[in-house]
Write a protein that holds these residues in place. Structure first.
Motif, PDB file in Angstrom:
ATOM      1  N   GLN A  91     -10.887  10.482 -16.612  1.00  0.00           N
ATOM      2  CA  GLN A  91     -10.751   9.027 -16.571  1.00  0.00           C
ATOM      3  C   GLN A  91     -11.635   8.335 -17.615  1.00  0.00           C
ATOM      4  N   THR A  92     -12.023   9.077 -18.642  1.00  0.00           N
ATOM      5  CA  THR A  92     -12.940   8.555 -19.641  1.00  0.00           C
ATOM      6  C   THR A  92     -12.297   7.425 -20.446  1.00  0.00           C
ATOM      7  N   VAL A  93     -13.052   6.357 -20.623  1.00  0.00           N
ATOM      8  CA  VAL A  93     -12.670   5.255 -21.509  1.00  0.00           C
ATOM      9  C   VAL A  93     -13.579   5.334 -22.732  1.00  0.00           C
ATOM     10  N   LEU A  94     -12.987   5.549 -23.906  1.00  0.00           N
ATOM     11  CA  LEU A  94     -13.785   5.806 -25.101  1.00  0.00           C
ATOM     12  C   LEU A  94     -14.761   4.678 -25.396  1.00  0.00           C
ATOM     13  N   GLU A  95     -14.333   3.445 -25.145  1.00  0.00           N
ATOM     14  CA  GLU A  95     -15.210   2.323 -25.463  1.00  0.00           C
ATOM     15  C   GLU A  95     -16.483   2.326 -24.621  1.00  0.00           C
ATOM     16  N   ASP A  96     -16.432   2.923 -23.436  1.00  0.00           N
ATOM     17  CA  ASP A  96     -17.627   2.977 -22.582  1.00  0.00           C
ATOM     18  C   ASP A  96     -18.610   4.039 -23.029  1.00  0.00           C
ATOM     19  N   ARG A  97     -18.130   5.017 -23.808  1.00  0.00           N
ATOM     20  CA  ARG A  97     -18.960   6.131 -24.281  1.00  0.00           C
ATOM     21  C   ARG A  97     -19.607   6.886 -23.124  1.00  0.00           C
ATOM     22  N   VAL A 110     -21.099  11.010 -17.210  1.00  0.00           N
ATOM     23  CA  VAL A 110     -22.097  11.571 -18.122  1.00  0.00           C
ATOM     24  C   VAL A 110     -22.005  10.816 -19.446  1.00  0.00           C
ATOM     25  N   PRO A 111     -23.078  10.159 -19.907  1.00  0.00           N
ATOM     26  CA  PRO A 111     -23.034   9.484 -21.211  1.00  0.00           C
ATOM     27  C   PRO A 111     -22.739  10.472 -22.326  1.00  0.00           C
ATOM     28  N   PHE A 112     -22.028   9.996 -23.348  1.00  0.00           N
ATOM     29  CA  PHE A 112     -21.702  10.861 -24.488  1.00  0.00           C
ATOM     30  C   PHE A 112     -22.960  11.442 -25.119  1.00  0.00           C
ATOM     31  N   GLU A 113     -24.046  10.670 -25.116  1.00  0.00           N
ATOM     32  CA  GLU A 113     -25.268  11.151 -25.768  1.00  0.00           C
ATOM     33  C   GLU A 113     -25.811  12.405 -25.094  1.00  0.00           C
ATOM     34  N   ASP A 114     -25.479  12.615 -23.818  1.00  0.00           N
ATOM     35  CA  ASP A 114     -25.954  13.798 -23.103  1.00  0.00           C
ATOM     36  C   ASP A 114     -24.982  14.959 -23.205  1.00  0.00           C
ATOM     37  N   ALA A 115     -23.868  14.764 -23.902  1.00  0.00           N
ATOM     38  CA  ALA A 115     -22.878  15.822 -24.050  1.00  0.00           C
ATOM     39  C   ALA A 115     -23.050  16.491 -25.411  1.00  0.00           C
ATOM     40  N   VAL A 116     -22.292  17.539 -25.624  1.00  0.00           N
ATOM     41  CA  VAL A 116     -22.308  18.253 -26.904  1.00  0.00           C
ATOM     42  C   VAL A 116     -21.302  17.587 -27.828  1.00  0.00           C
ATOM     43  N   HIS A 117     -21.735  17.280 -29.041  1.00  0.00           N
ATOM     44  CA  HIS A 117     -20.802  16.685 -29.992  1.00  0.00           C
ATOM     45  C   HIS A 117     -20.646  17.589 -31.202  1.00  0.00           C
ATOM     46  N   ALA A 141     -14.400  23.264 -15.378  1.00  0.00           N
ATOM     47  CA  ALA A 141     -13.572  22.243 -16.017  1.00  0.00           C
ATOM     48  C   ALA A 141     -14.206  21.873 -17.351  1.00  0.00           C
ATOM     49  N   SER A 142     -13.371  21.463 -18.284  1.00  0.00           N
ATOM     50  CA  SER A 142     -13.841  21.006 -19.594  1.00  0.00           C
ATOM     51  C   SER A 142     -13.083  19.742 -19.960  1.00  0.00           C
ATOM     52  N   VAL A 143     -13.813  18.797 -20.512  1.00  0.00           N
ATOM     53  CA  VAL A 143     -13.197  17.551 -20.962  1.00  0.00           C
ATOM     54  C   VAL A 143     -13.672  17.271 -22.388  1.00  0.00           C
ATOM     55  N   VAL A 144     -12.830  16.579 -23.130  1.00  0.00           N
ATOM     56  CA  VAL A 144     -13.102  16.296 -24.540  1.00  0.00           C
ATOM     57  C   VAL A 144     -12.787  14.830 -24.800  1.00  0.00           C
ATOM     58  N   ALA A 145     -13.637  14.187 -25.584  1.00  0.00           N
ATOM     59  CA  ALA A 145     -13.386  12.826 -26.063  1.00  0.00           C
ATOM     60  C   ALA A 145     -13.439  12.853 -27.582  1.00  0.00           C
ATOM     61  N   MET A 167     -27.279  -0.970 -45.807  1.00  0.00           N
ATOM     62  CA  MET A 167     -26.350  -0.153 -45.018  1.00  0.00           C
ATOM     63  C   MET A 167     -25.941  -0.960 -43.791  1.00  0.00           C
ATOM     64  N   ASP A 168     -24.637  -1.236 -43.645  1.00  0.00           N
ATOM     65  CA  ASP A 168     -24.130  -1.927 -42.457  1.00  0.00           C
ATOM     66  C   ASP A 168     -23.991  -0.936 -41.312  1.00  0.00           C
ATOM     67  N   HIS A 169     -24.497  -1.316 -40.153  1.00  0.00           N
ATOM     68  CA  HIS A 169     -24.481  -0.411 -39.005  1.00  0.00           C
ATOM     69  C   HIS A 169     -23.075  -0.257 -38.443  1.00  0.00           C
ATOM     70  N   LYS A 170     -22.784   0.968 -38.005  1.00  0.00           N
ATOM     71  CA  LYS A 170     -21.533   1.290 -37.321  1.00  0.00           C
ATOM     72  C   LYS A 170     -21.872   1.968 -35.991  1.00  0.00           C
ATOM     73  N   PRO A 171     -20.890   2.052 -35.071  1.00  0.00           N
ATOM     74  CA  PRO A 171     -21.207   2.533 -33.709  1.00  0.00           C
ATOM     75  C   PRO A 171     -21.882   3.893 -33.649  1.00  0.00           C
ATOM     76  N   PHE A 172     -21.549   4.803 -34.554  1.00  0.00           N
ATOM     77  CA  PHE A 172     -22.071   6.165 -34.425  1.00  0.00           C
ATOM     78  C   PHE A 172     -23.101   6.497 -35.499  1.00  0.00           C
ATOM     79  N   ASP A 173     -23.800   5.468 -36.007  1.00  0.00           N
ATOM     80  CA  ASP A 173     -24.841   5.727 -36.992  1.00  0.00           C
ATOM     81  C   ASP A 173     -25.959   6.592 -36.441  1.00  0.00           C
TER      82      ASP A 173
END
Length: 716
Positions: free
Chosen positions: A314-320, A374-381, A413-417, A440-446
């Motif tokens: 049920q992940t919403v990408l904008e919520d990260r 689980v916040p994206f920052e705590d996941a493996v990217h 289980a495994s999930v991917v965003a 440098m203009d900031h972007k969401p994943f800087d």
């Protein structure tokens, strides 16, 4: 009938009103007492329980009860239209039975049309058959086969029916009183067809019809857990009751309300079965209008089923934030721990760590689910820079337990965003008069990258230390780098201009892999410059006229007089030479290697007392480069200069002084300060300025001391 229900902490006891240990008050009020013994941690505790019940509705003249483990039939004493027996005679027989010795009554069982040897009530009781006379009813109770040695099983309209046929008789003088009884119960356990539980029974139990003439079905009802249900409720739950001429069929969908699910673990596979405690009630009428009520309790269950849990991303990408739904869990399954990308968490630890695990009910009240956030920052990217693809992944290992036995069960289980168009930060550079600016203009994943200068991470502390002007807010990062700051490189230096370059880059924090960079080169005007390169070449531009007014730049040279300037103008010179050439002196201490040379000039002087001019040679500028000893790792091994970073350069200019007359005191100290707009100070104590690799960061002052000694007349 006693059973432990799979519901944690639940047990059920159903006792007949005519059971042993039941106090019967005129067939109207019944009291049953029993002891409940519980065991916890090896300690037994006994509770005395007493239940008193009154009949909610009057009994039918005949009551047939088909329990799970016994059959029971009771008949009221005032039943009329007994075949071949008047009501008065039947009442008199019951009265006689109450007051007569049990030896006057005997029972003879009929089995498959054959009458067996008569026996007394006590002998029948030893075989499991109970005959009991109450104030107004005669009761007979029998076990099922195989314990029922006098019973038989027959097939009626496709259903198995258990039949026990006792005949009671009593001989009193010349009169023989006989009571022909029969009890019949369908023993069909039902089946599961993959969708629903199906149970069948004959519409008419032929063994009953054989004794009760003209018996017809009057009403059929169904329910669960001993309670009848109204038709709207059965329809809402999806139950169906189909009454045919020969067969009654009841269907209950899997997991319908009114049943329960029981879970098991086998070979780390989650299994369960679904159980419904069916209650069936049927009313018959005979030729005389006497009512017979049949009550049947029958548990039905599915076979052992492999249960598939439902995982919904049920992940919403904008919520990260990963939002994972684990559902279809029965009430007897609990989540106790999770392993996220190899890290173990109990439920409590997870919630304390910023992860959120919530139990939620499902529309079916017997099921529940868990939602993991689980916040994206705590996941493996994983970043695919060239494709601009950013992928976050979360591997989950759920630890579940089955209650009450606490059997563990593990579910993976495994999930991917995935995000597209994710590229490293982009810098823009602008040339200023005495600096280079970057934005440098900031972007969401800087945050996936870090900004660096050379091998150093750009931080506010580093910027302050090296003289950068840095501003960082939510929208952009700006960095102004003054000329001659740490990090510059130079080329094409001449007396008019030179190129200064500064590089800023983004890199991955763990591997330090540079993913994007911008090296901005700008053209600057030359005043005074000293560059100590990593290749061991010194390039210096200085004004020799400041030391000796009128000095001719073309007449300058280094300690090796053959080393002449590459360029000159009216006052300035440009020298470029190797650190091991042109007479350069070397001094080594524990931490540094210092290279030093001098710019000399031939000039004309005139004595104070003599009218003629003479030519002399004077050292007007000292050029010095200092390198950290640790950076010169190839210097002594291969006798080849190779530095990790530029050296610290210093230009020391001897300033001219006024010639004093001999009548002045023996010694005079003259101190002169002038700005060096393009020199680099060293750590030798000759300058109060700040150390900088390469060249001087901004205008500083250098103290230079000139001594006038008392000399004989005609000398200087």
């Amino acid at each position: 009938m006693f059973s432990i229900l799979p519901l944690s902490g639940h047990a059920e006891l159903r006792a007949s009103y005519f059971s042993c240990h039941t106090d019967n008050q005129d067939d109207e009020v019944f009291t049953f007492s029993f002891n409940l013994i519980t065991a916890a941690s090896g300690v037994e505790t006994t509770y005395t329980v007493t239940a008193t019940c009154s009949l909610p509705l009057p009994w039918s003249p005949r009551e047939v009860s088909c329990e799970e483990n016994y059959m029971e039939v009771s008949m009221r004493s005032d039943v009329s239209c007994l075949y071949g027996t008047t009501t008065d005679a039947w009442t008199a027989a019951l009265a006689t039975a109450h007051h007569s010795a049990t030896s006057t009554w005997q029972v003879m069982f009929q089995q498959e049309g054959q009458q067996l040897i008569p026996m007394s009530f006590s002998e029948a009781r030893e075989l499991g058959y109970v005959f009991h006379l109450t104030q107004g009813r005669l009761v007979f109770r029998s076990p099922y086969t195989p314990r029922s040695v006098m019973g038989s099983v027959s097939m009626v309209n496709g259903s198995l029916v258990e039949v026990v046929h006792p005949i009671l008789f009593s001989r009193q003088r010349w009169v023989v009183m006989m009571v022909d009884w029969i009890v019949a119960c369908s023993t069909n356990e039902g089946l599961y067809d993959g969708v629903q539980l199906v149970w069948q029974t004959p519409t008419l139990l032929s063994p009953l019809v054989s004794v009760l003439s003209g018996l017809e079905s009057s009403k059929i009802s169904m329910g669960v857990a001993g309670q009848l249900l109204d038709e709207p409720i059965t329809a809402e739950r999806g139950y169906s009751l189909d009454i045919g001429d020969t067969t009654v069929q009841i269907s209950i969908p899997f997991n319908a309300a009114g049943g329960y699910r029981k879970s098991f673990v086998m070979d780390n596979m989650y299994h369960e079965f679904y159980v419904v405690r069916l209650y069936y009630e049927q009313i018959f009428l005979d030729d005389c209008g006497v009512e017979t009520r049949l009550r049947l309790h029958r548990p039905m269950n599915t076979s052992l089923l492999i249960q598939h849990l439902s995982i919904i991303n049920q992940t919403v990408l904008e919520d990260r934030v990963f939002t994972v739904y684990l559902g279809n869990l029965s009430y007897d399954v609990d989540l106790v721990a999770v392993k996220l990308n190899g890290h173990n968490f109990t439920i409590l630890e997870a919630n304390k760590s910023g992860l959120i695990i919530t139990m939620v009910p499902q529309p079916d009240s017997t099921l529940h689910a868990y939602i993991l956030r689980v916040p994206f920052e705590d996941a493996v990217h994983k970043l695919y820079s060239t494709e601009g693809l950013l992928q976050f992944s979360l591997d989950i290992n759920y630890t579940l337990v089955i209650l009450p036995q606490e059997e563990p069960y593990y579910y993976l289980a495994s999930v991917v965003a995935q995000f597209n168009d994710v590229f490293p930060p982009v810098f823009n550079g602008v040339c200023n008069e005495k600096s280079i600016s970057f934005q440098m203009d900031h972007k969401p994943f800087d945050y996936l990258w870090e900004v660096g200068v050379g091998r150093y991470l750009l931080t506010p502390n580093l910027a302050a230390k090296w003289g950068y002007i840095m501003q960082n807010d939510s929208k952009s990062l700006t960095l102004e780098v003054p000329l001659f700051s740490v990090g510059y490189t130079y080329k094409d230096i001449n007396l008019k201009q030179f190129y200064g370059s500064f590089e800023i880059h983004s890199r991955l924090p763990k591997t330090f892999e540079v993913t994007s960079s911008l090296a901005k080169a700008c053209l600057f005007q030359t005043t005074e410059v000293i560059v100590c390169s990593t290749e061991g070449v010194v390039t210096v531009v200085t004004d020799v006229a400041l030391a000796i007014p009128g000095a001719e730049p073309k007449r300058t040279f280094l300690l090796d007089s053959t080393c002449r300037p590459q360029e000159t103008d009216d006052t300035r010179v440009l020298f470029s030479f190797g650190l091991h050439t042109c007479g350069t002196r070397v001094q080594v201490d524990h931490q540094h290697v210092t290279y030093e040379n001098e710019i000399n000039v031939e000039h004309t002087i005139q004595s104070v007392t003599e009218p003629f001019k003479t030519r002399d040679t004077a050292s007007v500028v000292t050029v010095r480069c200092v390198y950290p000893l640790s950076d010169l790792y190839k210097l002594f091994a291969y006798w080849r200069f190779d530095a990790d970073s530029p050296g610290v350069g210093t230009i020391l200019t001897r300033v001219p002084v006024k010639i004093f007359q001999p009548t002045f005191p023996p010694t005079t100290l003259t101190t002169t300060r002038r700005p060096l707009t393009s020199t680099t100070t060293s750590n030798t104590g000759l300058s109060p300025g700040r150390e900088m690799p390469g060249i001087h960061p901004r205008a500083k002052y250098v103290k230079v001391f000139s001594w006038q000694m008392n000399q004989p007349k005609g000398t200087t």
